[in-house]
Design an enzyme around this catalytic site. Structure first.
Site, PDB file in Angstrom:
ATOM      1  N   SER A  98       0.907  -1.122   0.005  1.00 46.98           N
ATOM      2  CA  SER A  98       0.142   0.022   0.024  1.00 46.98           C
ATOM      3  C   SER A  98       0.779   1.226  -0.037  1.00 46.98           C
ATOM      4  O   SER A  98       1.855   1.588   1.053  1.00 46.98           O
ATOM      5  CB  SER A  98      -0.859   0.167   1.163  1.00 46.98           C
ATOM      6  OG  SER A  98      -1.990  -0.990   1.017  1.00 46.98           O
TER       7      SER A  98
ATOM      8  N   HIS B 148      -3.631   0.572  -4.422  1.00 46.67           N
ATOM      9  CA  HIS B 148      -3.140  -0.566  -5.256  1.00 46.67           C
ATOM     10  C   HIS B 148      -3.701  -0.245  -6.613  1.00 46.67           C
ATOM     11  O   HIS B 148      -4.875  -0.481  -6.819  1.00 46.67           O
ATOM     12  CB  HIS B 148      -3.614  -1.744  -4.830  1.00 46.67           C
ATOM     13  CG  HIS B 148      -3.009  -2.347  -3.310  1.00 46.67           C
ATOM     14  ND1 HIS B 148      -2.071  -3.125  -3.275  1.00 46.67           N
ATOM     15  CD2 HIS B 148      -3.099  -1.769  -2.239  1.00 46.67           C
ATOM     16  CE1 HIS B 148      -1.837  -3.359  -1.929  1.00 46.67           C
ATOM     17  NE2 HIS B 148      -2.512  -2.326  -1.383  1.00 46.67           N
TER      18      HIS B 148
ATOM     19  N   HIS C  21      -5.688  -9.503  -1.523  1.00 51.31           N
ATOM     20  CA  HIS C  21      -5.786  -9.505  -0.385  1.00 51.31           C
ATOM     21  C   HIS C  21      -7.338 -10.846  -0.031  1.00 51.31           C
ATOM     22  O   HIS C  21      -8.404 -10.656  -0.727  1.00 51.31           O
ATOM     23  CB  HIS C  21      -6.174  -8.582   0.503  1.00 51.31           C
ATOM     24  CG  HIS C  21      -5.155  -7.368   0.386  1.00 51.31           C
ATOM     25  ND1 HIS C  21      -4.979  -6.707  -0.709  1.00 51.31           N
ATOM     26  CD2 HIS C  21      -4.139  -7.082   1.335  1.00 51.31           C
ATOM     27  CE1 HIS C  21      -4.184  -5.759  -0.659  1.00 51.31           C
ATOM     28  NE2 HIS C  21      -3.432  -6.204   0.646  1.00 51.31           N
TER      29      HIS C  21
ATOM     30  N   TYR D 204      -9.521 -10.572   2.433  1.00 48.68           N
ATOM     31  CA  TYR D 204     -10.463  -9.686   2.545  1.00 48.68           C
ATOM     32  C   TYR D 204     -11.261  -9.088   1.590  1.00 48.68           C
ATOM     33  O   TYR D 204     -12.290  -8.654   1.650  1.00 48.68           O
ATOM     34  CB  TYR D 204     -10.151  -8.506   3.572  1.00 48.68           C
ATOM     35  CG  TYR D 204      -9.129  -7.655   3.248  1.00 48.68           C
ATOM     36  CD1 TYR D 204      -9.907  -6.711   2.391  1.00 48.68           C
ATOM     37  CD2 TYR D 204      -7.864  -7.523   3.498  1.00 48.68           C
ATOM     38  CE1 TYR D 204      -8.794  -5.564   1.846  1.00 48.68           C
ATOM     39  CE2 TYR D 204      -7.091  -6.573   3.389  1.00 48.68           C
ATOM     40  CZ  TYR D 204      -7.435  -5.522   2.411  1.00 48.68           C
ATOM     41  OH  TYR D 204      -6.585  -4.726   2.031  1.00 48.68           O
ATOM     42  N   GLU D 205     -10.648  -9.337   0.179  1.00 50.33           N
ATOM     43  CA  GLU D 205     -11.368  -8.905  -1.047  1.00 50.33           C
ATOM     44  C   GLU D 205     -12.389  -9.779  -1.486  1.00 50.33           C
ATOM     45  O   GLU D 205     -12.990  -9.349  -2.508  1.00 50.33           O
ATOM     46  CB  GLU D 205     -10.299  -8.235  -1.875  1.00 50.33           C
ATOM     47  CG  GLU D 205      -9.366  -7.186  -1.414  1.00 50.33           C
ATOM     48  CD  GLU D 205      -8.227  -7.072  -2.649  1.00 50.33           C
ATOM     49  OE1 GLU D 205      -8.814  -6.295  -4.029  1.00 50.33           O
ATOM     50  OE2 GLU D 205      -7.285  -7.105  -2.359  1.00 50.33           O
TER      51      GLU D 205
ATOM     52  N   ALA E  84       3.032  -2.528   3.787  1.00 53.65           N
ATOM     53  CA  ALA E  84       2.762  -1.355   4.819  1.00 53.65           C
ATOM     54  C   ALA E  84       2.221  -1.897   6.212  1.00 53.65           C
ATOM     55  O   ALA E  84       1.141  -2.668   5.913  1.00 53.65           O
ATOM     56  CB  ALA E  84       1.677  -0.257   4.435  1.00 53.65           C
TER      57      ALA E  84
ATOM     58  N   MET F 293      -2.097  -7.340   6.763  1.00 54.28           N
ATOM     59  CA  MET F 293      -3.074  -8.414   6.230  1.00 54.28           C
ATOM     60  C   MET F 293      -2.471  -8.809   4.948  1.00 54.28           C
ATOM     61  O   MET F 293      -3.442  -9.169   3.933  1.00 54.28           O
ATOM     62  CB  MET F 293      -4.461  -7.457   5.958  1.00 54.28           C
ATOM     63  CG  MET F 293      -4.762  -6.717   7.200  1.00 54.28           C
ATOM     64  SD  MET F 293      -6.079  -5.516   6.585  1.00 54.28           S
ATOM     65  CE  MET F 293      -6.063  -4.483   8.225  1.00 54.28           C
TER      66      MET F 293
ATOM     67  N   ASN G  93       1.923   3.070  10.966  1.00 54.03           N
ATOM     68  CA  ASN G  93       1.117   3.410  12.297  1.00 54.03           C
ATOM     69  C   ASN G  93       1.556   2.792  13.310  1.00 54.03           C
ATOM     70  O   ASN G  93       2.172   1.685  13.005  1.00 54.03           O
ATOM     71  CB  ASN G  93      -0.412   3.263  11.829  1.00 54.03           C
ATOM     72  CG  ASN G  93      -0.836   1.900  11.488  1.00 54.03           C
ATOM     73  OD1 ASN G  93      -0.522   1.406  10.468  1.00 54.03           O
ATOM     74  ND2 ASN G  93      -1.303   1.266  12.432  1.00 54.03           N
TER      75      ASN G  93
ATOM     76  N   HIS H  20      -6.892   3.922   7.032  1.00 56.13           N
ATOM     77  CA  HIS H  20      -5.853   3.466   5.911  1.00 56.13           C
ATOM     78  C   HIS H  20      -5.342   4.956   5.229  1.00 56.13           C
ATOM     79  O   HIS H  20      -4.229   4.815   4.567  1.00 56.13           O
ATOM     80  CB  HIS H  20      -6.789   3.166   4.651  1.00 56.13           C
ATOM     81  CG  HIS H  20      -6.266   2.528   3.366  1.00 56.13           C
ATOM     82  ND1 HIS H  20      -5.424   1.580   3.675  1.00 56.13           N
ATOM     83  CD2 HIS H  20      -6.327   2.799   2.305  1.00 56.13           C
ATOM     84  CE1 HIS H  20      -4.796   1.187   2.413  1.00 56.13           C
ATOM     85  NE2 HIS H  20      -5.463   2.159   1.314  1.00 56.13           N
TER      86      HIS H  20
END
Length: 310
Positions: A43, A74, A96, A98-99, A126, A228, A252, A266
């Site tokens: 990312s 992305h 990912h 989660y997509e 990231a 992730m 972060n 994000h």
């Protein structure tokens, strides 16, 4: 063809060897480039792909049977080209779970790279800093990983094993190449950016939600950064014989205090990635050049051993 099969009660969507081979031939017919190093851009780190010269760019949606990236930051394209004279393939945007994609499909491009001649894979992401000694903007060399989805049986290698890729039960204690880690540290020293370089363990969660305070407290006992992605890609890369070196850009600090008003988001991830992007790009440029020399050294040594009958 890509197929859905039942395996111990799980529905698995995966690519057969022949289907990935078709994708590689499709790309070979449309680019003159023959890459030896692959890069997966995390990312906000898509600028790594923009460094390439003499580029051929393929949007994911134009490649037959290829997934499409849906995450902000992305771009969603494969980029072939040269960086410091070395032929590369770069994923500008990854996939990912989660997509909505099965784990094997998320990692499929790594196997595609293997069929296209890649020997070394550079993975970037990231990540949130679990280690309290880390600062936003630090770059962590990944020395090991904790693949939490695989703990629940959600491995990219789940299903019938195809021996053309690798063995049924691959060892993962050496998934991140120690020689390449040393080279990366040397590059950082040469570039005088080693003051914000770290080395630690990356933990993959399923996402897309960020970690709760309790989860952060739990994970910080075992890992230094959390994200992730990456672990499924590295597992597949190691399974099919690629040398791997990985980096997490700490974008972060994970929230570990119930009383704080801070929340992970994000937007701050992308902002932090952009602020450290130039240093990261310089590191990868130097690493690519030295990885190529390292590969040439290994090939030369192998040739000498064959000549001497070893």
């Amino acid at each position: 063809m890509e197929s859905d099969i039942e395996f111990y009660g799980f529905l698995i969507s995966r690519y057969e060897y022949e289907e990935i081979d078709k994708i590689s031939k499709y790309l070979f017919q449309r680019t003159k480039h023959r890459p030896t190093i692959g890069i997966i851009c995390g990312s906000g780190l898509g600028g790594l792909a923009d460094l390439l010269t003499d580029k051929d760019v393929f949007k994911y949606e134009t490649i037959p049977n290829f997934p499409v990236s849906t995450v902000s930051g992305h771009s969603g394209c494969l980029v072939f080209g040269y960086l410091r004279g070395v032929c590369l393939i770069a994923m500008k945007g990854r996939f990912h779970p989660y997509e909505g994609y099965p784990m094997a499909k998320c990692a499929m491009p790594v196997r595609l790279m293997k069929l296209m001649g890649v020997k070394t894979l550079i993975v970037t992401n990231a990540a949130g800093g679990l280690n309290k000694g880390y600062n936003v903007g630090d770059i962590m060399i990944i020395k090991d990983q904790i693949n939490l989805p695989a703990f629940a049986g959600n491995s990219p290698l789940r299903g019938v094993n195809d021996d053309r890729w690798g063995v049924r039960f691959p060892a993962m204690n050496d998934a991140y190449n120690k020689d390449l880690m040393k080279i990366a540290k040397h590059c950082a020293q040469e570039l005088k950016i080693d003051r914000f370089m770290r080395e630690g363990v990356y933990v993959m969660t399923g996402g897309p939600s960020y970690e709760s305070v309790a989860e952060v407290k739990f994970l910080s006992n075992y890992g230094d950064a959390v994200g992730m992605s990456t672990c499924h890609e590295v597992t597949v890369a190691h399974h099919c014989g690629l040398k791997v070196v990985g980096f997490s850009l700490i974008t972060n600090k994970c929230v570990s205090d119930y009383n704080t008003k801070e929340v992970a988001n994000h937007e701050e991830v992308i902002q932090a990635a952009n602020e450290r992007a130039k240093d990261f790009e310089r590191l990868i440029e130097s690493l690519v050049e030295k990885c190529n020399k390292y590969e040439e050294f290994l090939n030369k040594r192998k040739s000498i051993n064959v000549t001497n009958g070893h």
